[in-house]
Design an enzyme around this catalytic site. Structure first.
Site, PDB file in Angstrom:
ATOM      1  N   LYS A  84     -10.927 100.494 100.488  1.00  0.00           N
ATOM      2  CA  LYS A  84     -11.747 101.641 100.884  1.00  0.00           C
ATOM      3  C   LYS A  84     -10.909 102.886 101.103  1.00  0.00           C
ATOM      4  O   LYS A  84     -11.361 103.988 100.815  1.00  0.00           O
ATOM      5  CB  LYS A  84     -12.595 101.295 102.128  1.00  0.00           C
ATOM      6  CG  LYS A  84     -13.634 100.245 101.792  1.00  0.00           C
ATOM      7  CD  LYS A  84     -14.877 100.297 102.639  1.00  0.00           C
ATOM      8  CE  LYS A  84     -15.940  99.397 102.002  1.00  0.00           C
ATOM      9  NZ  LYS A  84     -17.017  98.994 102.879  1.00  0.00           N
ATOM     10  N   LYS A  88     -17.177  93.422  92.498  1.00  0.00           N
ATOM     11  CA  LYS A  88     -18.415  92.908  93.100  1.00  0.00           C
ATOM     12  C   LYS A  88     -19.549  93.927  93.028  1.00  0.00           C
ATOM     13  O   LYS A  88     -19.293  95.134  93.022  1.00  0.00           O
ATOM     14  CB  LYS A  88     -18.161  92.444  94.538  1.00  0.00           C
ATOM     15  CG  LYS A  88     -18.117  93.545  95.559  1.00  0.00           C
ATOM     16  CD  LYS A  88     -18.275  93.019  96.990  1.00  0.00           C
ATOM     17  CE  LYS A  88     -18.270  94.222  97.932  1.00  0.00           C
ATOM     18  NZ  LYS A  88     -18.484  93.941  99.319  1.00  0.00           N
ATOM     19  N   LYS A 118     -23.354  98.411  96.972  1.00  0.00           N
ATOM     20  CA  LYS A 118     -24.327  99.483  97.228  1.00  0.00           C
ATOM     21  C   LYS A 118     -23.769 100.837  96.816  1.00  0.00           C
ATOM     22  O   LYS A 118     -24.502 101.749  96.495  1.00  0.00           O
ATOM     23  CB  LYS A 118     -24.599  99.571  98.731  1.00  0.00           C
ATOM     24  CG  LYS A 118     -25.473  98.495  99.285  1.00  0.00           C
ATOM     25  CD  LYS A 118     -25.577  98.685 100.806  1.00  0.00           C
ATOM     26  CE  LYS A 118     -26.148  97.447 101.440  1.00  0.00           C
ATOM     27  NZ  LYS A 118     -25.760  97.290 102.842  1.00  0.00           N
TER      28      LYS A 118
HETATM   29  P1  TYM Z   1     -22.097  94.173 104.125  1.00  0.00           P
HETATM   30  O1  TYM Z   1     -23.172  95.024 104.709  1.00  0.00           O
HETATM   31  O2  TYM Z   1     -21.112  94.806 103.195  1.00  0.00           O
HETATM   32  O3  TYM Z   1     -22.723  92.955 103.334  1.00  0.00           O
HETATM   33  C1  TYM Z   1     -23.665  92.080 103.961  1.00  0.00           C
HETATM   34  C2  TYM Z   1     -23.490  90.658 103.415  1.00  0.00           C
HETATM   35  O4  TYM Z   1     -23.652  90.640 101.998  1.00  0.00           O
HETATM   36  C3  TYM Z   1     -22.544  90.007 101.390  1.00  0.00           C
HETATM   37  N1  TYM Z   1     -22.308  90.641 100.077  1.00  0.00           N
HETATM   38  C4  TYM Z   1     -22.222  89.952  98.936  1.00  0.00           C
HETATM   39  N2  TYM Z   1     -22.313  88.656  98.640  1.00  0.00           N
HETATM   40  C5  TYM Z   1     -22.197  88.278  97.344  1.00  0.00           C
HETATM   41  N3  TYM Z   1     -21.993  89.139  96.330  1.00  0.00           N
HETATM   42  C6  TYM Z   1     -21.886  90.464  96.566  1.00  0.00           C
HETATM   43  N4  TYM Z   1     -21.717  91.301  95.540  1.00  0.00           N
HETATM   44  C7  TYM Z   1     -22.005  90.939  97.914  1.00  0.00           C
HETATM   45  N5  TYM Z   1     -21.962  92.159  98.504  1.00  0.00           N
HETATM   46  C8  TYM Z   1     -22.143  91.955  99.831  1.00  0.00           C
HETATM   47  C9  TYM Z   1     -21.388  90.242 102.361  1.00  0.00           C
HETATM   48  O5  TYM Z   1     -20.392  89.275 102.228  1.00  0.00           O
HETATM   49  C10 TYM Z   1     -22.081  90.121 103.688  1.00  0.00           C
HETATM   50  O6  TYM Z   1     -22.195  88.779 104.085  1.00  0.00           O
HETATM   51  N6  TYM Z   1     -18.648  93.579 107.616  1.00  0.00           N
HETATM   52  C11 TYM Z   1     -19.963  93.121 107.208  1.00  0.00           C
HETATM   53  C12 TYM Z   1     -21.039  93.332 108.253  1.00  0.00           C
HETATM   54  C13 TYM Z   1     -20.703  92.728 109.557  1.00  0.00           C
HETATM   55  C14 TYM Z   1     -20.668  91.331 109.856  1.00  0.00           C
HETATM   56  C15 TYM Z   1     -20.286  91.250 111.208  1.00  0.00           C
HETATM   57  C16 TYM Z   1     -20.934  90.187 109.107  1.00  0.00           C
HETATM   58  C17 TYM Z   1     -20.348  93.396 110.672  1.00  0.00           C
HETATM   59  N7  TYM Z   1     -20.101  92.518 111.688  1.00  0.00           N
HETATM   60  C18 TYM Z   1     -20.168  90.014 111.839  1.00  0.00           C
HETATM   61  C19 TYM Z   1     -20.789  88.963 109.746  1.00  0.00           C
HETATM   62  C20 TYM Z   1     -20.414  88.873 111.105  1.00  0.00           C
HETATM   63  C21 TYM Z   1     -20.353  93.923 105.979  1.00  0.00           C
HETATM   64  O7  TYM Z   1     -19.900  94.995 105.745  1.00  0.00           O
HETATM   65  O8  TYM Z   1     -21.338  93.382 105.272  1.00  0.00           O
END
Ligand code: TYM
Length: 342
Positions: free
Chosen positions: A124, A206, A209
């Site tokens: 990032k 991957k 968004k």
């Molecule tokens: P975020 O918002 O980026 O994504 C949410 C969830 O979606 C999964 N994900 C994917 N899985 C498969 N293929 C993809 N292309 C793909 N893109 C996203 C992510 O692995 C995630 O599970 N840091 C986290 C949010 C968070 C969190 C936490 C998660 C904050 N605190 C505590 C678990 C526990 C995040 O940015 O997710």
């Protein structure tokens, strides 16, 4: 005897699952297959806590009104995806003050070196060199706090979050060692199908968004026509053979998506589409995805029309989550020697 009782209680206890998602736009098919669909499927089996990670989304600059709107939308999307507030605890992260406080305690247990090694931070900061804020750097500490506050047993996330989870376990181990047993060590919970959904235009990265190419990402509110069009233009290869094999990243990704949705094995898919061209296969994948997402779109539209209901659900989630989180927060505060008000 006391130990036996404790062991029996531990066995009978429903295991705790916790996960979060950022409200930075409509969820992608990756979020859905890699995370949220799985969250729905495990609600009966576990005690589940799911939240909208709005504090995490602050590492990116977004117009404040847009952030508020996206938070509401993300909350509604979770419910539209079948997360049931009668079974699971659903809340907005910033509504539970303990997250920010625990985040600071975690910051003070995190080392500069280990945070510097985080892949997400490196990616990032390379992508947005104009806004490498301290929040982006300490993002994993806040995330560790999220998880540890609820004494989670399992954290279902896509493969991209593995490193953050490892980091959480490292901090928890260190804290327990320094101050005495405080946090349960969480384990990852990775769905077999869909743990990593790739971009339709560059299947080596991957699906995200924030992709600037609109054809690269399927959003779960896309209508059928859009979904079919995006799959039609998905990047594949020149072999015209539907088979999962190294080097066929585009086709592998489409097969993974199709398998995640239909439940068919990769071998069965290859057999079904033997002798057919990529055109037929892409259309089949497009229809499967569109059919899966249609009920979510309908439910979402209903929920967004009922703001009072959504707000009541948010309030209720925040109250219940705060009660749980505050218990662990107070325990951690005592352990580190912060004086609690009497
Ligand atoms: P975020 O918002 O980026 O994504 C949410 C969830 O979606 C999964 N994900 C994917 N899985 C498969 N293929 C993809 N292309 C793909 N893109 C996203 C992510 O692995 C995630 O599970 N840091 C986290 C949010 C968070 C969190 C936490 C998660 C904050 N605190 C505590 C678990 C526990 C995040 O940015 O997710």
């Amino acid at each position: 005897m006391a130990n036996e009782n404790e062991n029996a209680q531990e066995t009978a206890r429903k295991k705790i699952i916790l996960s979060g998602i950022q409200p930075t736009g409509t969820f992608t098919l990756g979020n859905y297959l890699g995370a949220v669909r799985n969250w729905r499927q495990i609600q009966n089996e576990y005690q589940c806590y799911y939240f909208i990670a709005d504090l995490h989304s602050m590492t990116i600059h977004i117009d404040p009104a847009k952030r508020r709107q996206q938070t509401r939308e993300a909350f509604a999307l979770l419910l539209a995806c079948g997360i049931d507030t009668e079974k699971s605890l659903v809340f907005v992260q910033s509504h539970v003050h303990a997250h920010a406080e625990m985040g600071w305690i975690m910051d003070c247990c995190s080392q500069f070196g280990e945070l510097s090694r985080m892949t997400q931070f490196k990616d990032k900061s390379a992508k947005h060199p104009d806004n490498i804020n301290a929040g982006l750097f300490t993002y994993p500490s806040l995330m560790a706090g999220d998880i540890l506050l609820y004494q989670a047993d399992y954290v279902p996330v896509g493969a991209d979050q593995t490193q953050h989870l490892e980091f959480t376990r490292d901090i928890a181990t260190r804290f327990n060692h320094t101050y005495g047993e405080t946090f349960r060590l969480p384990e990852g919970y990775f769905p077999k199908a869909g743990a990593r959904v790739m971009s339709l235009q560059d299947p080596t990265s991957k699906m995200s968004k924030s992709d600037t190419n609109p054809k690269a990402t399927i959003y779960i509110l896309d209508d059928e026509e859009t979904i079919l069009r995006k799959f039609k233009s998905a990047v594949t290869d020149s072999e015209a053979e539907v088979v999962y094999r190294e080097g066929k990243d585009g086709v592998n990704n489409l097969m993974t998506i199709y398998s995640a949705i239909t439940g068919e094995s990769l071998d069965d898919i290859a057999r079904d589409f033997a002798g057919k061209g990529y055109g037929d296969f892409k259309e089949a994948v497009g229809h499967a995805v569109a059919d899966e997402l249609q009920p979510i779109r309908d439910h979402y539209a209903e929920l967004m029309n009922d703001r009072q209901y959504l707000e009541a659900q948010m309030r209720d989630g925040a109250e219940r989550a705060s009660r749980i989180a505050n218990k662990t927060l107070n325990k951690a505060k005592k352990k580190v020697g912060l004086l609690l008000p009497q």
